[in-house]
Design a protein around this motif. Sequence first.
Motif, PDB file in Angstrom:
ATOM      1  N   ILE A   1     -94.185 -44.433 -27.787  1.00 23.04           N
ATOM      2  CA  ILE A   1     -94.976 -43.581 -28.675  1.00 23.04           C
ATOM      3  C   ILE A   1     -94.273 -42.230 -28.795  1.00 23.04           C
ATOM      4  O   ILE A   1     -94.301 -41.422 -27.847  1.00 23.04           O
ATOM      5  N   PRO A   2     -93.624 -41.956 -29.933  1.00 25.89           N
ATOM      6  CA  PRO A   2     -93.062 -40.612 -30.131  1.00 25.89           C
ATOM      7  C   PRO A   2     -94.198 -39.591 -30.180  1.00 25.89           C
ATOM      8  O   PRO A   2     -95.167 -39.760 -30.920  1.00 25.89           O
ATOM      9  N   CYS A   3     -94.099 -38.588 -29.385  1.00 22.51           N
ATOM     10  CA  CYS A   3     -95.236 -37.655 -29.254  1.00 22.51           C
ATOM     11  C   CYS A   3     -94.724 -36.240 -28.953  1.00 22.51           C
ATOM     12  O   CYS A   3     -93.770 -36.056 -28.182  1.00 22.51           O
ATOM     13  N   SER A   4     -95.386 -35.286 -29.583  1.00 22.77           N
ATOM     14  CA  SER A   4     -95.137 -33.873 -29.279  1.00 22.77           C
ATOM     15  C   SER A   4     -96.457 -33.123 -29.425  1.00 22.77           C
ATOM     16  O   SER A   4     -97.403 -33.620 -30.052  1.00 22.77           O
ATOM     17  N   PHE A   5     -96.548 -31.968 -28.831  1.00 23.90           N
ATOM     18  CA  PHE A   5     -97.804 -31.209 -28.917  1.00 23.90           C
ATOM     19  C   PHE A   5     -97.505 -29.723 -29.047  1.00 23.90           C
ATOM     20  O   PHE A   5     -96.396 -29.246 -28.754  1.00 23.90           O
TER      21      PHE A   5
END
Length: 451
Positions: free
Chosen positions: A40-44
């Motif tokens: 899951i490509p994820c950034s915040f």
Amino acid sequence: MECSGVGFEPEGVLACFGQRHLITTMPDRLDVLTGSCVQIPCSFDVPVQHKDTFISAILPSGVWIKENSNFGEHPDRVIFNSSETFNRYQGKITGNMSQKNCTTIFFNVTTNYTNRYYFRIESQPYRATDPEKFVNIVVRGEVKEGTPVSLNCSAVAPCPEHPPELTWTLPTQFTSENQLQENPDQTNSVLSTVTFTPSYLHHEMNITCTAVYPVGTSNKTAEHNMMLNVSFSPKDTSASISPADSVLVGSCVNLTCSSTANPPVTNFTWFHISEGKTTKVASGQNYFLNVTAGDGGQYYCEGRNSHGCGKSNEVQLAIKGQELVIGVAAGTLGAILLISLISLFVWRRNSRLHDGLERTDSPQGQNSPVGTVCTNQTTAGEEPEEPAEDQPEEIQYGDIDFSKLQTKETPAAAQDRIQGQESEYAEVNVTGSRAQEPPLNNLDGLYAQVN
């Protein structure tokens, strides 16, 4: 402004509807094959009003929540927490959380992973969840044989000028397409899509996606493996019988059906072929049979699952004693055929002998057939020799013309000659007639021997 305790925020502060205390970026949907892994490509990011609360120097924990962002009343919705040693889902956060990269990978995906997933960070004193953004993971339980399949593989491209090269290793022919794309968080990645048509022979074989990064004068690689789960109808269905040799009536035999299928065969059916008629006789992978006289013949089985069925080879159940009956019947038929041939031979021989006798009795002066010779013909004035008692007579048939044997004789001698001629004709006729008929005892003996 109406506020609620729903959501997660810095400690002691309530969140208001419409206000996000954590902003995450991730795909809307990911399609995954069962048994494989999912990345899951994820950034915040942290909203401006909480910048001072989030301390990047303190490594935050990443938490994934299933189905609904509110887990207060349902703690079982938390399926992964990077600060925990044991989690419901096996995985890890591969991104650098200090740099707000929450990319995560889950291993051994199963069909019950299909759901919505929300991300949360926990760091003293900042804790928050993004309730408005989630990734929908859809796990396909099977890839059906003969149906084209597309798989995606992506790798981050920190340097767009020198992106990684993605390659595939598959057990079958395929086509692939690579492209450099910009992510919602404005980072770049390379996406490779491969399309192929799986066969049942590819079930449980591995697929590998490899990313090669140019680093200075050398390369570094990273790869991801997954196992194909191909669904197919029963293949290589076969039937076997034990014991395989002939059995006696009352014996017990075991017929076994085997097949390769995914999902496994749920129904086995047995059929009996006898005298050209096929009958369904049993269900189940094994068929135990107490043999009766009518059980002989051929058997085969069928295996069936949700995708179709497969038919086995035919096996023969031979019963001892039936071979003897068949042999006697075949022997009787052979004897009848042999007797018929003998009768035909005798009839044809009698016919030829009858024709020869008719030619022998033809009037004097008629020319003899070409190639026929009378064995007892003598020179004029010579007495015919008497055959030895122990020597069988060899008789060939033809015409005898005594009118050509002319000698000087008295009237009395002529009379004697005429009488002798008539006697010799009679002798030839009688001998030839007896030669046509073989003794009845010999024929009876041959018949008895054949039977």
